[in-house]
Design an enzyme around this catalytic site. Structure first.
Site, PDB file in Angstrom:
ATOM      1  N   LYS A 166      -8.904  14.053   3.765  1.00  0.00           N
ATOM      2  CA  LYS A 166      -8.035  12.862   3.804  1.00  0.00           C
ATOM      3  C   LYS A 166      -7.136  13.064   5.010  1.00  0.00           C
ATOM      4  O   LYS A 166      -7.216  14.091   5.664  1.00  0.00           O
ATOM      5  CB  LYS A 166      -7.203  12.762   2.525  1.00  0.00           C
ATOM      6  CG  LYS A 166      -6.575  14.104   2.106  1.00  0.00           C
ATOM      7  CD  LYS A 166      -5.842  14.044   0.772  1.00  0.00           C
ATOM      8  CE  LYS A 166      -6.723  14.039  -0.436  1.00  0.00           C
ATOM      9  NZ  LYS A 166      -6.801  12.744  -1.099  1.00  0.00           N
ATOM     10  N   ARG A 167      -6.284  12.096   5.334  1.00  0.00           N
ATOM     11  CA  ARG A 167      -5.371  12.344   6.447  1.00  0.00           C
ATOM     12  C   ARG A 167      -4.451  13.525   6.135  1.00  0.00           C
ATOM     13  O   ARG A 167      -4.152  13.800   4.972  1.00  0.00           O
ATOM     14  CB  ARG A 167      -4.532  11.080   6.718  1.00  0.00           C
ATOM     15  CG  ARG A 167      -5.317   9.983   7.398  1.00  0.00           C
ATOM     16  CD  ARG A 167      -5.817  10.424   8.756  1.00  0.00           C
ATOM     17  NE  ARG A 167      -4.733  10.528   9.695  1.00  0.00           N
ATOM     18  CZ  ARG A 167      -4.519   9.700  10.711  1.00  0.00           C
ATOM     19  NH1 ARG A 167      -5.343   8.688  10.938  1.00  0.00           N
ATOM     20  NH2 ARG A 167      -3.481   9.878  11.529  1.00  0.00           N
ATOM     21  N   LYS A 211       0.482  14.479   0.854  1.00  0.00           N
ATOM     22  CA  LYS A 211      -0.831  14.801   0.281  1.00  0.00           C
ATOM     23  C   LYS A 211      -0.952  16.299  -0.030  1.00  0.00           C
ATOM     24  O   LYS A 211      -1.885  16.729  -0.687  1.00  0.00           O
ATOM     25  CB  LYS A 211      -1.942  14.350   1.221  1.00  0.00           C
ATOM     26  CG  LYS A 211      -2.040  12.821   1.361  1.00  0.00           C
ATOM     27  CD  LYS A 211      -3.151  12.429   2.323  1.00  0.00           C
ATOM     28  CE  LYS A 211      -3.260  10.937   2.571  1.00  0.00           C
ATOM     29  NZ  LYS A 211      -4.007  10.204   1.532  1.00  0.00           N
ATOM     30  N   HIS A 243       0.795  -1.232   0.000  1.00  0.00           N
ATOM     31  CA  HIS A 243       0.000   0.000   0.000  1.00  0.00           C
ATOM     32  C   HIS A 243       0.820   1.270   0.000  1.00  0.00           C
ATOM     33  O   HIS A 243       0.247   2.361   0.054  1.00  0.00           O
ATOM     34  CB  HIS A 243      -0.936   0.027   1.212  1.00  0.00           C
ATOM     35  CG  HIS A 243      -2.129  -0.858   1.048  1.00  0.00           C
ATOM     36  ND1 HIS A 243      -3.297  -0.419   0.474  1.00  0.00           N
ATOM     37  CD2 HIS A 243      -2.315  -2.172   1.332  1.00  0.00           C
ATOM     38  CE1 HIS A 243      -4.166  -1.418   0.437  1.00  0.00           C
ATOM     39  NE2 HIS A 243      -3.587  -2.492   0.952  1.00  0.00           N
ATOM     40  N   LYS A 277     -14.789   8.320  -4.433  1.00  0.00           N
ATOM     41  CA  LYS A 277     -16.053   8.721  -3.794  1.00  0.00           C
ATOM     42  C   LYS A 277     -16.535  10.050  -4.362  1.00  0.00           C
ATOM     43  O   LYS A 277     -17.727  10.229  -4.624  1.00  0.00           O
ATOM     44  CB  LYS A 277     -15.863   8.853  -2.278  1.00  0.00           C
ATOM     45  CG  LYS A 277     -15.402   7.586  -1.576  1.00  0.00           C
ATOM     46  CD  LYS A 277     -14.991   7.897  -0.122  1.00  0.00           C
ATOM     47  CE  LYS A 277     -14.153   6.774   0.461  1.00  0.00           C
ATOM     48  NZ  LYS A 277     -13.452   7.187   1.706  1.00  0.00           N
ATOM     49  N   THR A 310      -8.688   6.652  -2.471  1.00  0.00           N
ATOM     50  CA  THR A 310     -10.047   6.167  -2.698  1.00  0.00           C
ATOM     51  C   THR A 310     -11.050   7.300  -2.534  1.00  0.00           C
ATOM     52  O   THR A 310     -12.158   7.203  -3.055  1.00  0.00           O
ATOM     53  CB  THR A 310     -10.415   5.014  -1.736  1.00  0.00           C
ATOM     54  OG1 THR A 310     -10.011   5.375  -0.415  1.00  0.00           O
ATOM     55  CG2 THR A 310      -9.760   3.726  -2.154  1.00  0.00           C
TER      56      THR A 310
HETATM   57  C1  PLP Z   1     -12.099   7.237   1.864  1.00  0.00           C
HETATM   58  C2  PLP Z   1     -11.573   7.716   3.157  1.00  0.00           C
HETATM   59  C3  PLP Z   1     -10.212   7.993   3.305  1.00  0.00           C
HETATM   60  C4  PLP Z   1      -9.220   7.857   2.180  1.00  0.00           C
HETATM   61  O1  PLP Z   1      -9.013   9.135   1.597  1.00  0.00           O
HETATM   62  P1  PLP Z   1      -7.810   9.381   0.571  1.00  0.00           P
HETATM   63  O2  PLP Z   1      -8.087  10.760   0.067  1.00  0.00           O
HETATM   64  O3  PLP Z   1      -7.919   8.363  -0.487  1.00  0.00           O
HETATM   65  O4  PLP Z   1      -6.561   9.305   1.361  1.00  0.00           O
HETATM   66  C5  PLP Z   1      -9.762   8.459   4.527  1.00  0.00           C
HETATM   67  N1  PLP Z   1     -10.607   8.642   5.562  1.00  0.00           N
HETATM   68  C6  PLP Z   1     -11.929   8.395   5.455  1.00  0.00           C
HETATM   69  C7  PLP Z   1     -12.811   8.642   6.633  1.00  0.00           C
HETATM   70  C8  PLP Z   1     -12.454   7.917   4.259  1.00  0.00           C
HETATM   71  O5  PLP Z   1     -13.769   7.659   4.173  1.00  0.00           O
END
Ligand code: PLP
Length: 802
Positions: free
Chosen positions: A541-542, A547, A353, A653, A649
């Site tokens: 995101k985190r 990022k 990952h 979404k 991911t």
């Molecule tokens: C989908 C999701 C992530 C992943 O986000 P990325 O932008 O792909 O890092 C992180 N936290 C939550 C709560 C999510 O639903």
């Protein structure tokens, strides 16, 4: 197994009376929540029993998905929706004067994960069931999940997430399947003719007790099961007690139970602590024992383990499952090394990952040996045999063998162990899988190219579309037919409405309504209303340097300066929405949160810009919040440095809800680009090849800073003060290091951002782009990912029909 409204109602009332000691007329919504969940659970468990007895009688191959994190979020709405029982429950509860929608709010998020990795595991449990495969996930029952984030004065504050009071109604304890896990002690070996005896003494042990959660697939016979292990002390050390050492007796028990106390809050960063190593071995030893027991019960031998079971390692965290299964085969079942190794290799597959060095796991040998002496011996033997083979059979040079070895003189490299042994290694997007072959695992790839593959990540699309965005879902159902949820590829059918003004206008109205709902939600939670005519530009995101939330912040500072200098410029108002947790020990990430909040306050005070720019920092970003946010989003910020985000991911979404990606050619953004076409995405920044070339040449952020006046003006605000606050740590990190090349991509980002805003002013064009994004998102449904794992990696039997 159909349940009538009347039956459901009776079951809920029974639950209220027998478990909660109350009656429908007296029960609160909180009690109704606690009475409804066990009913759903019972339905799921019955369905699971039925499905498993069928798949067992057919001798079907089982999938076991091992992961240190499952970020489940809430389950009630998802379960009912996937069971197609929302209406029945609504009606049953309605007859008792209760609104189902109100009950959802009593469920806490099960936050047993950090971010994308843990959410992926949760989405895959749903997809495994939807696709009809018999599957079980394994993880730890953390008493405290990912911390609750408060923002106080712009700074992140962490509160413990004690989720069990509302969450444990979902758990079914299975004490009869508890397993003993052993740590420490000494190993002694002896040879008895040709039989190798291993004796393990002086260890301390802890019990792993399973608690199960059922996860429903959509409109299917299958139900997945997630088995979570809780650490329980083995009871009482009588020897110590008799010596009068009471506090040691209690201390030992507490040490053991600490294993499942709390999730480590790091995302994409390893934590080399003894407790984390204990957690990893605890999960893997308990799970392997469970898998072996289940297999033996059915087949009476482990010879056919790989034919009937696929065990998946989601990242390197559960890699200890490999030497643990070796240990069982060697020490407990008397297999030869070669035979045991063959079984293990054919059973395990590994998904990588991350390529970031600080996230690739290594364990200090001294720590490891003292905690897991027998596992250490097995790893040494694996390493010795691997190195011998590389020298003797492949005639490699010593530097190459050193790069591929499992052991260095100090450390155990878990990724090398996983790659050396597993029969399959995959990345999580096309680009990431190429980087694995070209760089991170290039030596292994040259030797065993057939092991390497790709499975691009996917999401539980129905959660983010049907459950979270009912307006868009009912439009899809109207245009595509009610059955569209069975096959997310059917979303493609939306493309034929590209020039249909009435459909485009309805899409726009749905988005506007969702923006209004988000604004209302924020107001209900103590925030200010949003301008629903502004562009909702979102990065959630985190919080992590790779990022590049700070790149986004610099862009906003630059826009701010532009608006100060050009107060009458034609400008579409923007609302910039951020949401992110920082690892508690990640200093710079916490500074970036403070920076964004300080910028927000500066703008809020400035009458001349506050109607044009707005920053919102959402507290405690989590799955449930993402479900409210995605439907309201218009621009999806996916701006990592090319080559750093394995897949992402949230990009999927957002796309599903019709947001336009503003992103780099990184991770799955590349595949989103391929799907929607260049006209329906806004791409900027260096490619991975350009990033490597720049590194080769020698990257100097300082040089760019010297040459680029617009950039310098924005960056200097960090030094000169925003609202009277300086951000020297961020300033120095960027100007003198800039490890993620923020400055190199700055101009291109500004340009792309401008382009996005100008596209937005052409409403019809924007709606067409949005439609195209939703229409092309079917491929990013986790159902597709799981079908690829099933065929190419796990070699599963064809699923039973729905
Ligand atoms: C989908 C999701 C992530 C992943 O986000 P990325 O932008 O792909 O890092 C992180 N936290 C939550 C709560 C999510 O639903």
């Amino acid at each position: 197994m159909a349940y009538t409204v009347q039956q459901i109602k009776t079951m809920i009332i029974k639950e209220l009376q027998e478990t909660l000691g109350t009656t429908p007329d007296k029960a609160s919504d909180a009690q109704f929540y606690k009475a409804t969940v066990p009913v759903v659970k019972e339905i799921l468990e019955e369905k699971r029993r039925h499905f498993m007895s069928q798949s067992r009688s057919q001798g079907k191959k089982q999938v076991y998905y091992l992961c240190m994190e499952f970020l489940l979020g809430r389950s009630l709405k998802n379960s009912l929706s996937n069971l197609c029982m929302v209406e029945s429950f609504q009606q049953a509860l309605g007859e008792l004067d209760v609104k189902l929608d109100n009950l959802y709010e009593y469920e806490p998020d099960a936050g047993l994960g950090n971010g994308g990795l843990g959410r992926l595991a949760a989405c895959y449990m749903d997809a495994l069931a939807t696709d009809g495969y018999p599957a079980m996930g394994y993880s730890i029952l953390y008493e405290y999940g990912i911390f609750k984030q408060q923002i106080i004065d712009g700074w992140q504050n962490e509160l413990p997430d004690y989720w069990l009071p509302g969450g444990e109604v979902w758990l079914t304890p299975m004490p009869e399947h508890a397993v003993e896990v052993r740590f420490g002690g000494q190993v002694s070996e002896s040879w008895d003719h040709n039989y190798h005896n291993v004796e393990y003494k002086g260890y301390s042990s802890v019990m792993a007790v399973p608690y199960d959660i059922c996860i429903s697939g959509y409109n299917t016979k299958a139900v997945s099961r997630l088995r979570l292990w809780k650490a329980k002390s083995t009871g009482f050390n009588m020897e110590l007690f008799n010596k009068g050492e009471y506090s040691s007796v209690l201390g030992e028990g507490m040490m053991g139970e600490a294993i499942s106390k709390v999730l480590y809050p790091n995302d994409n960063h390893r934590e080399g602590k003894a407790l984390r190593l204990r957690q990893q071995y605890f999960l893997t030893a308990a799970s392997i024992a469970d898998i072996v027991r289940r297999h033996i019960e059915t087949y009476g031998t482990l010879d056919n383990l790989p034919e009937k079971n696929a065990i998946h390692l989601n990242d390197t965290h559960p890699t200890l499952a490999i030497p643990e299964l070796m240990r069982i085969l060697l020490d407990e079942c008397g297999y030869s090394w070669e035979h045991a190794y063959h079984i293990v290799s054919a059973t395990f597959a590994y998904t990588n990952h991350t390529v970031m060095p600080e996230a690739l796991e290594v364990w200090n040998i001294d720590l490891f040996r003292s905690l897991l002496p027998r596992i250490y011996q097995i790893i040494c033997e694996m390493n010795a045999r691997l190195c011998a083979e590389l020298y003797d059979a492949h005639h490699l040079q010593s530097e190459q063998v050193a790069r591929m070895a499992i052991l260095t003189d100090r450390d155990i490299r878990m990724a090398n162990l996983a790659v050396a042994v597993c029969h399959s290694v995959n990345g999580v997007s096309k680009l990431h899988s190429e980087i694995l072959k070209d760089e991170v695992f290039h030596d292994f790839y040259t030797l065993t190219p057939q092991k390497f593959g790709n499975v691009t990540n996917g999401i539980a699309s129905r959660r983010w579309l049907h459950q979270s965005n009912p307006g868009l879902s009912s439009l899809c159902a109207e245009l595509l037919g009610e059955n569209y949820l069975n096959d997310m590829d059917s979303l493609r059918g939306l493309q034929k409405y590209r020039d249909d003004s009435s459909v485009l206008e309805r899409l726009a109205a749905i988005k506007r309504q969702n923006k209004q709902s988000l604004s209302d939600y924020l107001v209900r939670h103590g925030g200010a209303a949003l301008n629903v005519d502004s562009i909702f530009d979102v990065q959630v995101k985190r919080m992590h340097e790779y990022k590049r939330q700070h790149l986004n912040a610099l862009r906003i500072l630059s826009l701010y300066q532009y608006l100060k200098a050009n107060p009458n410029a034609d400008f579409t108002p923007r609302t910039f929405i951020f949401g992110a947790k920082a690892a508690p020990g990640y200093f710079l990430a916490k500074q970036i949160i403070k920076l964004i909040c300080t910028m927000r306050d500066m703008i809020e005070r400035d009458e001349s810009v506050r109607d044009k720019l707005r920053i919102v920092y959402l507290e405690d970003y989590r799955v449930t919040l993402s479900e409210i946010l995605m439907p309201a989003s218009e621009v999806s910020e996916q701006i990592s440095l090319a080559g750093t985000e394995a897949s992402g991911t949230s990009n999927m979404k957002f796309m599903l809800s019709g947001a336009i990606t503003l992103g780099t050619m990184d991770g799955a953004n590349v595949e989103i680009y391929d799907e929607v076409g260049a006209d329906n995405i806004v791409i900027f920044g260096m490619t991975t090849a350009e990033v490597s070339a720049l590194r080769q040449k020698g990257y100097s952020a300082h040089e760019i800073y010297g040459k680029n006046a617009t950039l310098r003006a924005a960056v200097d605000m960090l030094k000169n003060g925003i609202n009277g606050e300086q951000f020297m740590d961020i300033y120095n990190s960027l100007v003198f290091k800039d490890p993620y090349m923020v400055f190199a991509d700055f101009d291109s980002y500004l340009e792309a951002s401008k382009k996005t805003a100008s596209l937005y002013t052409d409403t019809r064009r924007w709606q067409q782009m949005s439609l195209q994004n939703t229409a092309c998102s079917g491929i990013f449904c986790a159902d597709r990912s799981i079908r690829e794992y099933a065929r190419n990696i796990w070699k599963l039997d064809e699923p039973s029909a729905r």
